[in-house]
Design an enzyme around this catalytic site. Structure first.
Site, mmCIF file in Angstrom:
data_model
loop_
_atom_site.group_PDB
_atom_site.id
_atom_site.type_symbol
_atom_site.label_atom_id
_atom_site.label_comp_id
_atom_site.label_asym_id
_atom_site.label_seq_id
_atom_site.Cartn_x
_atom_site.Cartn_y
_atom_site.Cartn_z
ATOM 1 N N GLU A 34 0.722 -1.188 -0.090
ATOM 2 C CA GLU A 34 0.052 -0.069 0.072
ATOM 3 C C GLU A 34 0.940 1.219 0.286
ATOM 4 O O GLU A 34 1.820 1.320 0.904
ATOM 5 C CB GLU A 34 -0.808 -0.101 1.299
ATOM 6 C CG GLU A 34 -1.740 1.188 1.329
ATOM 7 C CD GLU A 34 -2.769 1.191 2.559
ATOM 8 O OE1 GLU A 34 -2.764 0.248 3.150
ATOM 9 O OE2 GLU A 34 -3.346 2.178 2.541
ATOM 10 N N ARG A 259 5.501 -12.981 9.455
ATOM 11 C CA ARG A 259 6.043 -11.870 8.796
ATOM 12 C C ARG A 259 7.372 -11.812 9.647
ATOM 13 O O ARG A 259 7.720 -12.164 10.753
ATOM 14 C CB ARG A 259 5.008 -10.530 9.318
ATOM 15 C CG ARG A 259 4.497 -10.724 10.567
ATOM 16 C CD ARG A 259 3.563 -9.385 10.813
ATOM 17 N NE ARG A 259 4.221 -8.071 10.524
ATOM 18 C CZ ARG A 259 3.568 -7.218 9.750
ATOM 19 N NH1 ARG A 259 2.641 -7.333 8.948
ATOM 20 N NH2 ARG A 259 4.455 -6.006 9.646
ATOM 21 N N LYS A 269 4.636 0.664 9.113
ATOM 22 C CA LYS A 269 4.751 2.168 8.334
ATOM 23 C C LYS A 269 4.301 3.173 9.296
ATOM 24 O O LYS A 269 4.562 4.280 9.036
ATOM 25 C CB LYS A 269 4.029 1.836 6.909
ATOM 26 C CG LYS A 269 4.816 1.153 5.657
ATOM 27 C CD LYS A 269 4.190 1.492 4.542
ATOM 28 C CE LYS A 269 3.707 -0.079 3.785
ATOM 29 N NZ LYS A 269 2.172 -0.070 3.314
#
Ligand code: ATP
Ligand code: MG
Length: 551
Positions: A34, A259, A269
């Protein structure tokens, strides 16, 4: 590393098997960030996995901007992501934007509505939340759940036409309010946002959710393996439900992996954005940031980051990787790659009393095992500088550098014998006097003399002064991701700036080169550098200094 040497993992093994069984002929993957921030080390894992598998199996990988939250996204981030993926060493087959599928996604939403599989809900956000139920209690059906398809279509068209305010209603899938998996309790597919989109401009005031956009975008692109992190495991039934309900060109399969969590590092982020916006770091590319841009500026090589991603492997088991694993991979890569040169960070004067000539210009290789890197001129003369820590008046056992009565080799130069030392009023070493042994010149030494230590040095008259930036961990805690108040865990000593004396060859702009300052660490020229005013960032020390400090 050749394909055969690569440690295998369950996704690689599964694909190899599918190909062997003839179930697939070509793999197509995608990396779907994104564009709401810069990419970080966690994304590097996903990039290496997606692009790496495609390359390995002769398939394709797309870079897809998953741009469904326009208020947080920007062209700056799109550009940075594009740069970073290429810098890491990967090339996409296609560059895609979910926004380019908005029209198709809208058509498919209409399709669900007409099939009676989606409805427009006008409950307030609070009501919707309250009626969702909990893990142990079923939810409550919305009073709008049984609207006819015609009614829903008319309302959805009005949503698109901009006739409602933000939040007035949403389009929801009609699945079940009592599904044990909360993601199946009539999830939202479209919400109203009167904001312009960095790519689609003002064409839309309704935007699809991640869940509605993702699988369908995968299908449009013909993705065979949709790889994502474990938090999406519970979304997989919805991913599959949507693909089954819609006339999509193919039905991709989602596979999850754990992850990357890295010790002492934030990989979100949103949190990295806070560090930037609150001014705790100088920007997204601050060398202390775990962003790809930060690591690049710090002096990590793309190959070193790739090596790290190979070494950590891919599993479904959540775990936290030690920082040493990352630094070890960077060091291992830079060792064979870096130009080796001399810089003295804490200089002390050394006079070579029997050197009467002008400076001697030594021609020395940039890397002893890589002749293709060429050579540089290294001046030697009567006055040299060595690091203060390389001389001890009262040496501890095992100290193999210069000591009273001892001898040491000046790298690429001569063996020098201690002669005398001047101390200042505080007993601190001011000047060391040595004699060089003319029969011991490196490369031409016939003397048979052996000394235990070889130290680095620079020639005082020709050496230049540079700024060096020495980095340490940004956080004092090992799990900053779990602390909401990030500012409270910042390491006040994460950046130390000092000057250093560098050999003249280091005073030349070589922005793409990696350097090893002999016996000090790996460095990279910062973009702030100009000739005469060089700035060197320390990428990584020669060994794990933190582990030493904390024991
Ligand atoms: P963030 O919370 O930092 O925004 P994200 O998962 O929301 O992370 P995206 O831009 O949506 O970030 O992620 C793009 C891809 O990178 C996704 O497929 C995601 O699963 C993967 N990814 C993100 N963070 C990690 C990580 N720490 N380890 C492995 N893969 C990751
Ligand atoms: Mg995300």
């Amino acid at each position: 590393m050749t394909v055969a040497d690569k440690p295998t993992h369950f996704i690689r093994a599964k694909i190899a098997d599918q190909i062997k069984q003839g179930q697939i002929t070509e793999i197509v993957t995608r990396f779907p960030p994104e564009p709401n921030g810069y990419l970080h080390i966690g994304h590097a894992k996903s990039i290496c996995l997606n692009f790496g598998l495609a390359a390995e199996f002769g398939g394709r990988c797309n870079l897809r901007f998953d741009d469904t939250n326009p208020e947080k996204e920007s062209q700056e981030y799109i550009d940075a992501i594009t740069t970073d993926v290429q810098w890491l060493g990967f090339q996409w087959d296609q560059i895609c934007h979910t926004a380019d599928y908005f029209e198709q996604l809208f058509e498919w939403a209409l399709c669900l509505i007409r099939q009676g599989d989606a409805y427009v809900d006008e409950q307030s956000a609070d009501m919707m939340r309250a009626n969702r139920g909990t893990l142990t209690e079923p939810g409550v059906d919305s009073p709008y759940r049984d609207r006819t398809p015609e009614e829903n279509e008319a309302l959805f068209l009005k949503m698109r036409a901009g006739e409602f305010e933000d939040g007035a209603c949403v389009l929801r899938a009609k699945i079940s309010m009592s599904a044990p998996n909360m993601n199946l309790r009539d999830p939202a597919l479209y919400r109203i946002k009167h904001v312009s989109h960095p790519r689609a401009g003002d064409q839309w005031c309704i935007y699809p959710t991640y869940d509605f956009a993702h699988g369908q975008s995968d299908a449009i692109e013909g993705i065979t393996h949709s790889l994502c992190t474990l938090e999406f495991e519970d979304h997989r039934p919805l991913y599959e439900w949507l693909l089954k309900k819609l006339p999509v060109p193919c039905r991709p399969k989602q596979t999850e992996f754990s992850r990357l969590e890295l010790e002492a590092t934030v990989t979100s982020k949103r949190k990295l954005n806070t560090l930037v916006s609150e001014g705790h770091v100088e920007g997204w590319d601050d060398p202390r940031m775990p962003t790809i841009a930060g690591m690049r500026r710090r002096g990590y090589s793309p190959e070193g980051i790739q090596l790290f991603c190979e070494r950590i492997g891919v599993t479904r088991k959540p775990n936290t990787i030690e920082l040493q694993t990352l630094e070890g991979a960077i060091r291992d890569d830079l060792e064979g790659r870096a130009h080796k040169a001399m810089a003295v960070l804490d200089p002390v004067d050394v006079i070579v009393t029997n050197w009467e000539d002008d400076a001697l210009e030594l021609d020395v290789p940039w890397h002893p095992k890589r002749p293709e890197l060429g050579t540089r001129v290294l001046p030697f003369g009567r006055h040299v500088l060595i690091d203060r820590s390389d001389f001890e008046l009262d040496p501890p056992d095992g100290f193999h550098r210069l000591v009273p009565g001892g001898a040491v080799r000046l790298k690429y130069g001569f063996i020098v014998d201690f002669e005398d030392v001047d101390l200042d009023a505080d007993g601190r070493v001011q000047t060391i006097y040595v004699r060089y042994d003319p029969t011991t010149r490196s490369g031409q030494d016939q003397s048979g003399r052996k000394v235990k230590g070889t130290i680095h040095w620079v020639h005082a008259e020709t050496a230049k002064t540079a700024t060096v930036r020495l980095y340490d961990r940004l956080f004092t805690v090992s799990d900053p991701g779990r602390h909401e108040d990030l500012a409270a865990c910042l390491n006040p000593e994460s950046l130390k700036t000092q000057s250093a004396r560098i050999e003249p060859a280091l005073d030349v702009l070589m922005p793409d080169a990696y350097f090893q300052f002999e016996r000090v660490g790996f460095f990279k020229q910062d973009p702030d550098s100009t000739e005469g005013q060089m700035v060197y960032n320390r990428a990584v020390g020669l060994r794990d200094t933190w582990a030493k400090k904390s024991t």
